[in-house]
Design an enzyme around this catalytic site. Structure first.
Site, PDB file in Angstrom:
ATOM      1  N   ARG A 195       0.844  -1.205   0.000  1.00  0.00           N
ATOM      2  CA  ARG A 195       0.000   0.000   0.000  1.00  0.00           C
ATOM      3  C   ARG A 195       0.880   1.256   0.000  1.00  0.00           C
ATOM      4  O   ARG A 195       0.559   2.248  -0.629  1.00  0.00           O
ATOM      5  CB  ARG A 195      -0.955   0.015   1.217  1.00  0.00           C
ATOM      6  CG  ARG A 195      -1.717   1.326   1.355  1.00  0.00           C
ATOM      7  CD  ARG A 195      -3.012   1.203   2.144  1.00  0.00           C
ATOM      8  NE  ARG A 195      -2.872   0.449   3.366  1.00  0.00           N
ATOM      9  CZ  ARG A 195      -2.328   0.900   4.513  1.00  0.00           C
ATOM     10  NH1 ARG A 195      -1.861   2.130   4.586  1.00  0.00           N
ATOM     11  NH2 ARG A 195      -2.257   0.121   5.569  1.00  0.00           N
ATOM     12  N   TYR A 235     -15.273  18.203 -15.741  1.00  0.00           N
ATOM     13  CA  TYR A 235     -15.746  16.817 -15.858  1.00  0.00           C
ATOM     14  C   TYR A 235     -16.794  16.521 -14.763  1.00  0.00           C
ATOM     15  O   TYR A 235     -16.593  16.853 -13.592  1.00  0.00           O
ATOM     16  CB  TYR A 235     -14.537  15.874 -15.748  1.00  0.00           C
ATOM     17  CG  TYR A 235     -14.923  14.429 -15.594  1.00  0.00           C
ATOM     18  CD1 TYR A 235     -15.602  13.755 -16.603  1.00  0.00           C
ATOM     19  CD2 TYR A 235     -14.626  13.730 -14.421  1.00  0.00           C
ATOM     20  CE1 TYR A 235     -15.975  12.435 -16.458  1.00  0.00           C
ATOM     21  CE2 TYR A 235     -14.985  12.402 -14.270  1.00  0.00           C
ATOM     22  CZ  TYR A 235     -15.671  11.762 -15.291  1.00  0.00           C
ATOM     23  OH  TYR A 235     -16.043  10.459 -15.144  1.00  0.00           O
ATOM     24  N   ASP A 270      -6.248  18.869 -14.577  1.00  0.00           N
ATOM     25  CA  ASP A 270      -6.666  17.545 -15.044  1.00  0.00           C
ATOM     26  C   ASP A 270      -6.209  17.460 -16.495  1.00  0.00           C
ATOM     27  O   ASP A 270      -6.797  18.078 -17.381  1.00  0.00           O
ATOM     28  CB  ASP A 270      -8.192  17.421 -14.921  1.00  0.00           C
ATOM     29  CG  ASP A 270      -8.717  16.071 -15.404  1.00  0.00           C
ATOM     30  OD1 ASP A 270      -7.996  15.405 -16.169  1.00  0.00           O
ATOM     31  OD2 ASP A 270      -9.845  15.703 -15.045  1.00  0.00           O
ATOM     32  N   LYS A 288      -7.567   6.672 -19.945  1.00  0.00           N
ATOM     33  CA  LYS A 288      -7.730   7.241 -21.292  1.00  0.00           C
ATOM     34  C   LYS A 288      -6.448   7.062 -22.107  1.00  0.00           C
ATOM     35  O   LYS A 288      -6.073   5.947 -22.399  1.00  0.00           O
ATOM     36  CB  LYS A 288      -8.166   8.707 -21.172  1.00  0.00           C
ATOM     37  CG  LYS A 288      -9.327   8.943 -20.191  1.00  0.00           C
ATOM     38  CD  LYS A 288     -10.590   8.274 -20.657  1.00  0.00           C
ATOM     39  CE  LYS A 288     -11.799   8.501 -19.769  1.00  0.00           C
ATOM     40  NZ  LYS A 288     -11.681   8.450 -18.338  1.00  0.00           N
TER      41      LYS A 288
HETATM   42  C1  LIG Z   1     -11.397  14.672 -17.838  1.00  0.00           C
HETATM   43  C2  LIG Z   1     -11.622  13.496 -16.936  1.00  0.00           C
HETATM   44  N1  LIG Z   1     -11.175  13.533 -15.684  1.00  0.00           N
HETATM   45  C3  LIG Z   1     -11.354  12.507 -14.830  1.00  0.00           C
HETATM   46  C4  LIG Z   1     -12.023  11.375 -15.212  1.00  0.00           C
HETATM   47  C5  LIG Z   1     -12.246  10.256 -14.216  1.00  0.00           C
HETATM   48  O1  LIG Z   1     -11.414   9.181 -14.509  1.00  0.00           O
HETATM   49  P1  LIG Z   1     -11.761   7.656 -14.139  1.00  0.00           P
HETATM   50  O2  LIG Z   1     -12.944   7.260 -14.950  1.00  0.00           O
HETATM   51  O3  LIG Z   1     -10.507   6.933 -14.491  1.00  0.00           O
HETATM   52  O4  LIG Z   1     -12.052   7.627 -12.672  1.00  0.00           O
HETATM   53  C6  LIG Z   1     -12.499  11.274 -16.520  1.00  0.00           C
HETATM   54  C7  LIG Z   1     -13.236  10.064 -16.963  1.00  0.00           C
HETATM   55  O5  LIG Z   1     -13.963  10.074 -17.940  1.00  0.00           O
HETATM   56  C8  LIG Z   1     -12.298  12.366 -17.409  1.00  0.00           C
HETATM   57  O6  LIG Z   1     -12.755  12.343 -18.681  1.00  0.00           O
END
Ligand SMILES: Cc1ncc(COP(=O)(O)O)c(C=O)c1O
Length: 387
Positions: free
Chosen positions: A51, A103, A176, A201
């Site tokens: 961990r 998001y 992000d 992604k």
């Molecule tokens: C811009 C963005 N940030 C964060 C996330 C969250 O990621 P996760 O689905 O891996 O938790 C996403 C998921 O679609 C995203 O498109």
């Protein structure tokens, strides 16, 4: 072993790689051990309990940190776990300034969870309006959360300008960077403190992984992140760390191809009679194209389009697509299409969506690595239902 001076295409393959002392294997092994044997009481070793640190995850973290020009990274169980890890750095009752159009999962975490459990308050601001940022700063503002390009309209935010405001007021800044990947944009170079990724992604790149990461620009922040990550335990497991590492090796190749495809598709659709608008920062006609040239390598691999036509026609277009699969995600080598109105932004009210420019005829394309001729031919075929 990679050197500090190595180019991005070398780093994706070599940064973080761990020598395998048992078999001299060419790749970093998947180390599944929860615990590591100590030589004796009081002896300290890098790995004790997974961990806290795990060799496969450590290789991934080292690679991601190197790609983002950071000093260290923590790899998390998902993008949302990475975002939650950043939120753990903030004091109780903190105020967070957030990109408007952030998001939906980040919005949910702040509004449904952190507002209740940590007393967080938020202001959603157009971060290109520096006066608006300044006006929204409060005594307890602890973080500016930036997303650029925005989803799905691909608006850009000037990272240097926001970093300057954040520094002036001693507020943390976090980007992000999921939509760009470190191939396309490196926020730390523009003065940003933290970079967050959903590695599900572009970093994974093959639609077979859920993961996340946070990269820190300085040692102090990195140590805080490591502590929080170990304390909360929302870590990336060794199998998924391996998948992310494997995906990273082709990040440079994939992003080059997918971005080239996206630009060609955007140019083609810009002149298509069935399309009202194309949103792509790599197009000269994008209102922030000059900013794109300054802070990104390319326009990226996401293109959004507004069709001429109603929902019935949009559905007919989607039915005619086969390479572009209707999916919630993006960033894989396979092309995907998303109906933002009913999918990624489905939880917003119709009024909120209309105000944000998210109409029923808007589609987001995540352009894959297939032959661009095939992708364009398929889009042309599908759009014939409109014109
Ligand atoms: C811009 C963005 N940030 C964060 C996330 C969250 O990621 P996760 O689905 O891996 O938790 C996403 C998921 O679609 C995203 O498109």
């Amino acid at each position: 072993m990679h050197r500090e001076t190595a180019k991005f295409s070398t780093k994706v393959i070599h940064a973080g790689e761990q020598k395998d002392p048992a078999y001299n294997a060419i790749i970093t092994p998947i180390v599944t051990a929860s615990s590591f044997i100590k030589s004796n009481i009081g002896e300290s070793a890098q790995f004790g309990y997974s961990r806290g640190e795990n060799p496969t995850r450590h290789a991934l973290e080292t690679c991601l940190s190197s790609l983002e020009d950071g000093v260290g990274a923590v790899a998390c169980a998902s993008g949302m776990a990475a975002t939650a890890t950043v939120m753990e750095l903030l004091p109780k009752d903190a105020h967070v300034i957030v990109t408007d159009g952030v998001y939906g999962g980040t919005f949910r975490l702040l509004e449904e969870c952190r507002s209740k459990t940590s007393g967080f308050t938020t202001s959603y601001v157009d971060l290109n309006d520096i006066e608006a940022i300044e006006a929204s700063i409060q005594e307890n503002t602890a973080l500016i959360w930036i997303e650029t390009p925005t989803n799905p309209l691909l608006k850009l935010i000037n990272l240097q300008a926001v970093a300057n405001v954040a520094k002036k007021h001693k507020i943390l800044s976090c980007v992000d960077n999921t939509f760009s990947s470190p191939w396309n944009q490196r926020p730390i170079q523009h003065g940003i403190d933290l970079v967050m990724h959903s590695t599900s992604k572009y970093i994974g790149g093959h639609s077979d992984l859920i993961g996340g990461a946070v990269i820190a620009a300085n040692k102090e922040l990195f140590e805080q992140l490591q502590y929080v990550s170990m304390a909360v335990g929302a870590i990336q497991g060794p199998f998924d760390s391996y998948l992310a590492l494997r995906g990273l090796k082709t990040l440079d190749l994939r992003m080059q191809r997918q971005s080239e495809n996206a630009l060609l598709i955007a140019r083609h659709l810009e002149n298509h009679p069935a399309i009202k608008e194309v949103y792509y920062p790599g197009l000269e006609s994008h209102p922030q194209h000059q900013l794109c040239l300054r802070q990104m390598v390319s326009g990226g691999a996401v293109v959004s389009i507004r069709l001429i036509g109603n929902l019935t026609e949009v559905k007919a277009v989607i039915e005619r697509l086969h390479y572009f699969v209707l999916a919630d995600s993006l960033g894989g080598v396979e092309s995907m299409i998303n109906h933002s109105y009913s999918m990624s932004h489905g939880s917003m009210s119709s009024l909120e969506k209309e105000a944000a420019g998210i109409t029923e005829s808007l589609l987001r394309l995540s352009v894959g690595a297939e032959s661009v001729e095939d992708l364009i031919a398929e889009l042309d075929h599908a759009l014939k239902v409109i014109i």
